[in-house]
Design a protein around this motif. Structure first.
Motif, mmCIF file in Angstrom:
data_model
loop_
_atom_site.group_PDB
_atom_site.id
_atom_site.type_symbol
_atom_site.label_atom_id
_atom_site.label_comp_id
_atom_site.label_asym_id
_atom_site.label_seq_id
_atom_site.Cartn_x
_atom_site.Cartn_y
_atom_site.Cartn_z
ATOM 1 N N MET A 83 0.837 -1.195 0.000
ATOM 2 C CA MET A 83 0.000 0.000 0.000
ATOM 3 C C MET A 83 0.880 1.255 0.000
ATOM 4 S SD MET A 83 -2.650 -1.911 0.238
ATOM 5 C CE MET A 83 -4.059 -0.819 0.304
ATOM 6 N N LEU A 84 0.520 2.212 -0.826
ATOM 7 C CA LEU A 84 1.233 3.498 -0.842
ATOM 8 C C LEU A 84 0.186 4.606 -0.727
ATOM 9 C CD1 LEU A 84 2.672 1.485 -3.281
ATOM 10 C CD2 LEU A 84 4.412 3.236 -2.903
ATOM 11 N N PRO A 85 -0.298 4.843 0.501
ATOM 12 C CA PRO A 85 -1.359 5.847 0.676
ATOM 13 C C PRO A 85 -0.832 7.269 0.523
ATOM 14 C CG PRO A 85 -0.709 4.923 2.809
ATOM 15 C CD PRO A 85 0.086 4.193 1.761
ATOM 16 N N SER A 86 -1.728 8.189 0.188
ATOM 17 C CA SER A 86 -1.372 9.611 0.178
ATOM 18 C C SER A 86 -1.721 10.203 1.546
ATOM 19 C CB SER A 86 -2.129 10.357 -0.927
ATOM 20 O OG SER A 86 -3.413 10.771 -0.464
ATOM 21 N N HIS A 87 -1.560 11.505 1.653
ATOM 22 C CA HIS A 87 -1.835 12.172 2.931
ATOM 23 C C HIS A 87 -3.327 12.263 3.252
ATOM 24 C CE1 HIS A 87 -1.444 14.917 -0.448
ATOM 25 N NE2 HIS A 87 -2.189 15.810 0.178
ATOM 26 N N ARG A 88 -4.195 11.753 2.386
ATOM 27 C CA ARG A 88 -5.637 11.837 2.681
ATOM 28 C C ARG A 88 -6.278 10.446 2.761
ATOM 29 N NH1 ARG A 88 -5.887 17.302 2.755
ATOM 30 N NH2 ARG A 88 -4.896 18.368 1.009
ATOM 31 N N MET A 122 2.314 13.059 9.195
ATOM 32 C CA MET A 122 2.010 11.777 8.530
ATOM 33 C C MET A 122 3.150 11.235 7.666
ATOM 34 S SD MET A 122 1.629 14.077 6.423
ATOM 35 C CE MET A 122 1.930 14.427 4.744
ATOM 36 N N HIS A 123 4.370 11.646 7.899
ATOM 37 C CA HIS A 123 5.483 11.038 7.157
ATOM 38 C C HIS A 123 5.810 9.704 7.806
ATOM 39 C CE1 HIS A 123 6.196 15.439 6.368
ATOM 40 N NE2 HIS A 123 5.850 14.921 5.222
ATOM 41 N N MET A 124 4.958 8.744 7.541
ATOM 42 C CA MET A 124 5.071 7.477 8.261
ATOM 43 C C MET A 124 4.794 6.312 7.323
ATOM 44 S SD MET A 124 1.520 7.989 10.360
ATOM 45 C CE MET A 124 -0.060 8.012 9.513
ATOM 46 N N GLY A 125 5.395 5.193 7.657
ATOM 47 C CA GLY A 125 5.155 3.953 6.930
ATOM 48 C C GLY A 125 5.338 2.808 7.890
ATOM 49 N N ASP A 126 4.962 1.620 7.484
ATOM 50 C CA ASP A 126 5.149 0.447 8.327
ATOM 51 C C ASP A 126 5.228 -0.768 7.413
ATOM 52 O OD1 ASP A 126 5.130 -1.635 10.077
ATOM 53 O OD2 ASP A 126 3.460 -0.901 11.296
ATOM 54 N N ILE A 134 4.820 7.536 3.380
ATOM 55 C CA ILE A 134 4.399 8.662 2.547
ATOM 56 C C ILE A 134 5.626 9.496 2.191
ATOM 57 C CG2 ILE A 134 3.144 10.854 2.633
ATOM 58 C CD1 ILE A 134 1.022 9.356 4.319
ATOM 59 N N ILE A 135 5.726 9.849 0.940
ATOM 60 C CA ILE A 135 6.836 10.696 0.500
ATOM 61 C C ILE A 135 6.245 12.074 0.236
ATOM 62 C CG2 ILE A 135 8.735 10.987 -1.136
ATOM 63 C CD1 ILE A 135 8.353 8.008 -1.898
ATOM 64 N N SER A 136 6.847 13.089 0.807
ATOM 65 C CA SER A 136 6.245 14.419 0.748
ATOM 66 C C SER A 136 6.197 14.968 -0.671
ATOM 67 C CB SER A 136 7.030 15.368 1.650
ATOM 68 O OG SER A 136 6.153 16.298 2.212
ATOM 69 N N ALA A 139 3.788 12.874 -6.111
ATOM 70 C CA ALA A 139 3.940 11.871 -7.176
ATOM 71 C C ALA A 139 5.214 11.046 -7.051
ATOM 72 C CB ALA A 139 3.874 12.496 -8.570
ATOM 73 N N ALA A 140 6.025 11.326 -6.030
ATOM 74 C CA ALA A 140 7.258 10.545 -5.880
ATOM 75 C C ALA A 140 6.959 9.077 -5.569
ATOM 76 C CB ALA A 140 8.153 11.157 -4.803
ATOM 77 N N THR A 141 5.754 8.800 -5.084
ATOM 78 C CA THR A 141 5.437 7.390 -4.795
ATOM 79 C C THR A 141 5.080 6.610 -6.063
ATOM 80 O OG1 THR A 141 3.117 7.878 -4.379
ATOM 81 C CG2 THR A 141 4.554 7.765 -2.452
ATOM 82 N N VAL A 142 4.844 7.289 -7.157
ATOM 83 C CA VAL A 142 4.375 6.562 -8.354
ATOM 84 C C VAL A 142 5.474 5.657 -8.920
ATOM 85 C CG1 VAL A 142 3.250 6.783 -10.608
ATOM 86 C CG2 VAL A 142 2.670 8.370 -8.769
ATOM 87 N N PRO A 143 6.682 6.159 -9.143
ATOM 88 C CA PRO A 143 7.753 5.233 -9.557
ATOM 89 C C PRO A 143 8.065 4.198 -8.475
ATOM 90 C CG PRO A 143 8.428 7.523 -9.899
ATOM 91 C CD PRO A 143 7.140 7.553 -9.131
#
Ligand SMILES: Cc1ncc(C[n+]2csc(CCOP(=O)(O)OP(=O)(O)O)c2C)c(N)n1
Ligand SMILES: [Mg+2]
Length: 343
Positions: A83-88, A122-126, A134-136, A139-143
């Motif tokens: 999962m690569l969620p956005s800030h929302r 929310m700069h968090m992952g697990d 989340i990458i601030s 669109a950096a999460t798309v690649p």
């Protein structure tokens, strides 16, 4: 402090008078109601209480009005999915079994947060829950999603990457490169655009010339579907099609979920650039109220049962906040832990 015990919707008695299919839909609707309402309550506490009390020093971005999107999509995710969620997309966390108390600890900079108190938002992952941080940078999460999907394929897993982003992110270069890579490699990615009509203060028509984000899909040879992003059952159904496509090796699939950001961009933004009539219009399509109306109309629940869901969530959130407030701030002596030279 222990961090076990996943967040799960309470089991409720079915009131459906219909067949098995209908009771399946009733059960799905109850799960959706629970996760959407939990997301709203957790975010309300963060934005409207803890932030205003000065207990959160970082930025606060919420998905009020957009809850149907993370819920209707993530309920399809299997344990091997990434999962690569956005800030929302807070509900993604709960659906992956992360309890709200860890989210509160994260926002309040406590050791039980995902960044162990190094960050207050929310700069968090697990990765143990399959959630990429989340990458601030938009669109950096798309690649990264394309890379995660490629890794799943190399590992011989049948997993899918769920990649969430806003409308504004689709005008960034990384988005186009990542989508192109995913399509040309036929990678198993479900791209979820939460099109909330604004990118900070920029309305959609000022940031892209095509009418729909979905119009961008065919340019890459990717199916793209427009979905009512405020109808959780519609999002769920569309995601079923998207996941089936991606998991069966036919490449990525995009869902453009039309919705509206019912807040400012962040807690410090009053959104005075948004015409009030838009808020009024979209308030009538609130995804939680809409689902409740549907559940009542179908006799899946009665008002009393809905009230009980909300009361139980308020209590769950009260307890989570109290737990997080007891979690300590990090010991300054550990400041350099996690820095490369130290490990
Ligand atoms: C590359 C980049 N530019 C600018 C920003 C600052 N910024 C953060 S969120 C945001 C708006 C994002 O809009 P959208 O993609 O539509 O997502 P939304 O916040 O509406 O969910 C901006 C401009 C950023 N994080 N990264
Ligand atoms: Mg947006």
């Amino acid at each position: 402090m222990s961090t076990a015990s996943a967040t799960r919707p309470p089991k409720r008695k079915q009131r459906s008078r219909n067949n098995g299919h209908d009771s399946g839909r009733a059960e799905l609707a109850q799960k959706c109601l629970y996760y959407m309402s939990l997301m709203r309550e957790v975010e309300d506490r963060i934005e409207r209480k803890l932030y205003r009390q000065g207990k959160i020093v970082g930025g606060v971005y919420v998905g009020r009005g957009q809850e149907a999107i993370p819920v209707g999509t993530a309920l399809h995710a299997l344990p091997e999915d990434v999962m690569l969620p956005s800030h929302r997309d807070m509900a993604v966390w709960f659906i992956r079994g992360i309890p709200p108390r860890r989210i509160f600890a994260q926002y309040m900079g406590r050791v039980d947060g995902f960044t162990r108190g190094r960050d207050g938002n929310m700069h968090m992952g697990d990765m143990s829950a399959g959630i990429v941080s989340i990458i601030s940078a938009l669109a950096a999460t798309v690649p990264v999603a394309a890379g995660a999907a490629m890794a799943l394929r190399y590992q011989g897993k049948n997993g899918v990457a769920f990649n969430y982003f806003g409308d504004g992110a689709t005008s960034r270069g990384d988005w186009h490169e990542g989508v192109n890579l995913a399509t040309v490699q036929k990678l198993p990615v479900v791209f979820v655009c939460n099109n909330n009509q604004y990118a900070y203060s920029t309305p959609l028509e000022a940031q892209m010339a095509c009418a729909h984000v979905a119009d961008r899909g065919p340019a890459y040879g990717m199916p793209a579907e427009i979905v009512d992003g405020n109808d959780v059952l519609a999002v769920y159904e569309a995601t079923g099609r998207a996941v089936e496509h991606a998991r069966s090796g036919r490449g990525p699939y995009m869902l453009e979920c039309k919705t509206f950001r019912m807040t400012g961009h962040s807690a410090h933004d009053g959104a005075d650039y948004v015409p009030p009539s838009l808020f009024e219009e979209w308030a009538k399509r609130d995804p939680i109220a809409r689902l409740e109306q549907k559940m009542l109309a179908e006799h899946w629940v009665d008002r009393d049962a809905i009230d009980q869901v909300h009361a139980a969530i308020r209590q769950e959130v009260d307890e989570a906040v109290a737990w997080a407030e007891k979690s300590p701030y990090p010991d300054p002596a550990t400041l350099l832990d996690g820095v490369y030279e130290n490990e």
